[in-house]
Scaffold this active site. Structure first.
Site, PDB file in Angstrom:
ATOM      1  N   TYR A 291     -24.485   0.997   3.656  1.00 38.59           N
ATOM      2  CA  TYR A 291     -23.249   0.252   3.939  1.00 38.59           C
ATOM      3  C   TYR A 291     -22.812   0.513   5.384  1.00 38.59           C
ATOM      4  O   TYR A 291     -21.749   1.052   5.657  1.00 38.59           O
ATOM      5  CB  TYR A 291     -22.161   0.661   2.954  1.00 38.59           C
ATOM      6  CG  TYR A 291     -22.327   0.052   1.580  1.00 38.59           C
ATOM      7  CD1 TYR A 291     -23.580  -0.041   0.978  1.00 38.59           C
ATOM      8  CD2 TYR A 291     -21.239  -0.441   0.881  1.00 38.59           C
ATOM      9  CE1 TYR A 291     -23.748  -0.593  -0.272  1.00 38.59           C
ATOM     10  CE2 TYR A 291     -21.394  -1.003  -0.385  1.00 38.59           C
ATOM     11  CZ  TYR A 291     -22.658  -1.073  -0.951  1.00 38.59           C
ATOM     12  OH  TYR A 291     -22.812  -1.634  -2.196  1.00 38.59           O
TER      13      TYR A 291
ATOM     14  N   TYR B 142     -33.349  -6.800  -2.564  1.00 39.86           N
ATOM     15  CA  TYR B 142     -32.814  -5.554  -3.109  1.00 39.86           C
ATOM     16  C   TYR B 142     -33.849  -4.436  -3.086  1.00 39.86           C
ATOM     17  O   TYR B 142     -33.545  -3.290  -2.728  1.00 39.86           O
ATOM     18  CB  TYR B 142     -32.321  -5.774  -4.537  1.00 39.86           C
ATOM     19  CG  TYR B 142     -30.825  -5.948  -4.638  1.00 39.86           C
ATOM     20  CD1 TYR B 142     -30.000  -4.893  -5.014  1.00 39.86           C
ATOM     21  CD2 TYR B 142     -30.227  -7.170  -4.346  1.00 39.86           C
ATOM     22  CE1 TYR B 142     -28.633  -5.051  -5.099  1.00 39.86           C
ATOM     23  CE2 TYR B 142     -28.861  -7.342  -4.437  1.00 39.86           C
ATOM     24  CZ  TYR B 142     -28.053  -6.273  -4.808  1.00 39.86           C
ATOM     25  OH  TYR B 142     -26.695  -6.414  -4.893  1.00 39.86           O
TER      26      TYR B 142
ATOM     27  N   VAL C  28      -5.626 -22.965  -0.736  1.00 45.71           N
ATOM     28  CA  VAL C  28      -6.160 -23.944   0.218  1.00 45.71           C
ATOM     29  C   VAL C  28      -6.995 -24.950  -0.569  1.00 45.71           C
ATOM     30  O   VAL C  28      -7.929 -24.570  -1.282  1.00 45.71           O
ATOM     31  CB  VAL C  28      -6.994 -23.256   1.310  1.00 45.71           C
ATOM     32  CG1 VAL C  28      -7.663 -24.301   2.213  1.00 45.71           C
ATOM     33  CG2 VAL C  28      -6.123 -22.325   2.138  1.00 45.71           C
TER      34      VAL C  28
ATOM     35  N   SER D  38     -16.414 -17.579  -5.320  1.00 42.54           N
ATOM     36  CA  SER D  38     -15.827 -16.307  -5.751  1.00 42.54           C
ATOM     37  C   SER D  38     -16.493 -15.850  -7.032  1.00 42.54           C
ATOM     38  O   SER D  38     -16.595 -16.607  -7.996  1.00 42.54           O
ATOM     39  CB  SER D  38     -14.327 -16.464  -5.994  1.00 42.54           C
ATOM     40  OG  SER D  38     -13.800 -15.362  -6.696  1.00 42.54           O
TER      41      SER D  38
ATOM     42  N   THR E  10     -22.484  -6.783  -2.857  1.00 43.86           N
ATOM     43  CA  THR E  10     -22.150  -5.496  -2.255  1.00 43.86           C
ATOM     44  C   THR E  10     -20.933  -5.658  -1.356  1.00 43.86           C
ATOM     45  O   THR E  10     -20.683  -6.741  -0.809  1.00 43.86           O
ATOM     46  CB  THR E  10     -23.316  -4.946  -1.400  1.00 43.86           C
ATOM     47  OG1 THR E  10     -23.589  -5.858  -0.329  1.00 43.86           O
ATOM     48  CG2 THR E  10     -24.567  -4.736  -2.230  1.00 43.86           C
TER      49      THR E  10
END
Length: 525
Positions: free
Chosen positions: A72, A185, A234, A275, A481
């Protein structure tokens, strides 16, 4: 430093990508915070990094997020800039590392069989066909894997190995998911291959990710007067009539009223397209959750993708709920009985064991006991744990109903049978509150795709539009992630504002001889 007097930045979506983007604008561009506007449909920021509730009505975390100290790269760099809420002399990054070093992860009960026994996972169970197929996948270029599923590449034996049980539940992969994403991955987390059975590479936060990550970032942005427009949706964007991609107008709804914003020539727009937690539904101890459909985020991407070339293909990700849904559950315990039994069973103190997966569960169920307290407002006598099932439409092994049709109490009954805690079942259920959560798009980002289905962070020809979050394209990085969202935001800000400071590069563990050797040895265990 440029003059931003007439420039405003608009972020569609209030998840970690938008929050990170606002931080980069302030920190690296000298952008005025009061010229940053973040639109969020819900009444709380954080997107999928959620954590809410209280001991009376129960706590809820829709997902469990595992950070990784070695991959990360941009997330950690950003968190070095964010002061801790509890100790402003420390950064959030320092706070997390200090906590994690005091509570290291080493699972002693990664898999459990149908007899309630911990499985020996020292072997990953590969045969030669599995080894050859995985090695071949790693060296196959991604452009040759368009729309292929994992099950198109591997034989049935692969999906019965300890490796698959552990890898699938660590990262939430399904056999019908994208082969290209699995390849990314395997390469990105190759250093985790030899320790997938202990999950030692997992970095834990002191609390849930909302309390540990979102709240400090929100406070940082509040101190810079960033404008948060909560409960604002929006609904559409207008574009300039030209070959370029230039947003000229934003349409949104606030408290039921339709409004518009006319953009200045120098204004910029960052859109979180799609999302993973949109359309989620909560159940209760007496009621199952319901299955919802597309909401504002998907509908916006659907609209704008039809207006200009190069804005992606959302239907690949949002038109197959059966392939992208699964169900989680959060359990609030008003005594320590379940935790005491689990710590004895797993030989892991809460917060050190990571996922416990029931490999023979028809629901393919896993649970994890975090370090307590897991919420800032959690009393000492209350314990909270989280779990999920990847196959919510299968009937349970003990409760003969689909998980998706089960109440929180029935999910607990199924879990306690798998653990052989029947003698204590009545006492545990009486003092527990299990809240199930159905998420129709939770692994939408893993659906089989082709190159071009995800738009570039800054599409070709764009003058003021960028995409951020889980459904834009970042070569070599992996979705689902925190890093993907943060990295996308940094790329977007730097490209639109001409920042020459480099984005943290992806660690290329596949070229490290020691990592390759350890992974090779692991394949033959």
């Amino acid at each position: 430093m440029r003059d931003y007097k007439n420039t405003h930045a608009y972020f569609v979506g209030g998840g970690i990508a938008s929050l990170a983007g606002a931080c980069y604008l302030i920190r690296d561009c000298g952008f005025p915070g009061d010229h940053i506007h973040i639109f969020e449909e819900l009444n709380v920021l954080g997107g999928s990094n959620d954590g809410t509730g209280n001991p009376e009505t129960g706590y809820v975390i829709r997902g469990g997020r595992m950070l990784n100290d070695e991959t990360y790269e941009n997330t950690w760099e950003l968190l070095l800039s964010i002061p801790s809420i509890d100790n402003p002399e420390k950064s959030v990054r320092e706070e997390i590392i200090e906590f994690d070093s005091q509570h290291p992860t080493h699972s002693n009960a990664r898999l459990v069989n149908n007899n309630g026994e911990v499985v020996d996972v020292s072997s990953i169970d590969f045969d030669n066909e599995d080894r050859i197929a995985l090695a071949k996948l790693i060296v196959t270029p991604e452009e040759k894997l368009n729309m292929l599923k994992i099950s198109d590449w591997f034989k049935p034996h692969f999906f019965e190995t300890n490796f698959w049980y552990m890898w699938a539940t660590t990262f939430a992969f399904q056999p019908w998911h994208s082969l290209a994403e699995l390849r990314r991955y395997v390469i990105r987390f190759m250093h985790e291959f030899p320790r997938i059975h202990t999950l030692e590479g997992v970095t834990r936060t002191p609390y849930n990710q909302y309390d540990s990550l979102i709240l400090p970032i929100k406070k940082f942005l509040e101190n810079h007067n960033v404008d948060f427009k909560l409960k604002c949706v929006v609904t559409d964007l207008d574009f300039k009539d030209s070959e370029k991609i230039t947003v000229t107008r934003i349409y949104y709804k606030e408290q039921g009223m339709e409004k518009t914003i006319e953009l200045n020539e120098s204004d910029v727009v960052f859109v979180t397209n799609g999302s993973m937690t949109e359309g989620y539904s909560l159940g209760s101890m007496t009621k199952p959750p319901v299955l919802n459909d597309k909401g504002a985020s998907w509908k916006l991407w659907d609209k704008i993708s039809k207006k200009k070339q190069g804005l992606g293909n959302p239907t690949v990700f949002d038109d197959n709920i059966q392939g992208s849904k699964w169900e989680s559950f959060t359990v609030t315990c008003h005594n320590s009985k379940f935790f005491d039994l689990m710590e004895k069973f797993s030989r892991n103190k809460a917060g050190t064991g990571a996922l416990v997966t029931f490999k023979d569960s028809n629901w393919f169920m896993s649970i994890v006991l975090a370090h307590q307290p897991h919420f800032r407002n959690q009393p000492d006598n209350v314990k909270v744990f989280w779990g999920y099932g990847l196959y919510p439409d299968n009937p349970g092994n003990y409760v003969k109903k689909k998980m998706s049709e089960c109440t929180g109490e029935e999910i607990l009954i199924e879990l306690l049978h798998h653990l052989k805690f029947e003698k204590e079942m009545e006492d545990i259920i009486k003092s527990a509150n299990c809240i199930p959560c159905m998420m129709p798009f939770i692994t939408a980002q893993f659906m089989p795709r082709s190159i071009g289905d995800r738009p570039q962070v800054v599409p070709e020809g764009s003058t003021n539009l960028a995409f951020i979050g889980q459904f834009c394209e970042i070569p070599d990085d992996v979705v689902f992630t925190e890093e993907y969202s943060v990295r996308s935001a940094r790329i977007a800000v730097y490209k639109l504002f001409g920042i020459t400071r480099p984005v943290e590069p992806i660690n290329q563990y596949q070229y490290d001889i020691r990592t390759l050797f350890k992974s090779f040895v692991t394949m033959f265990k």
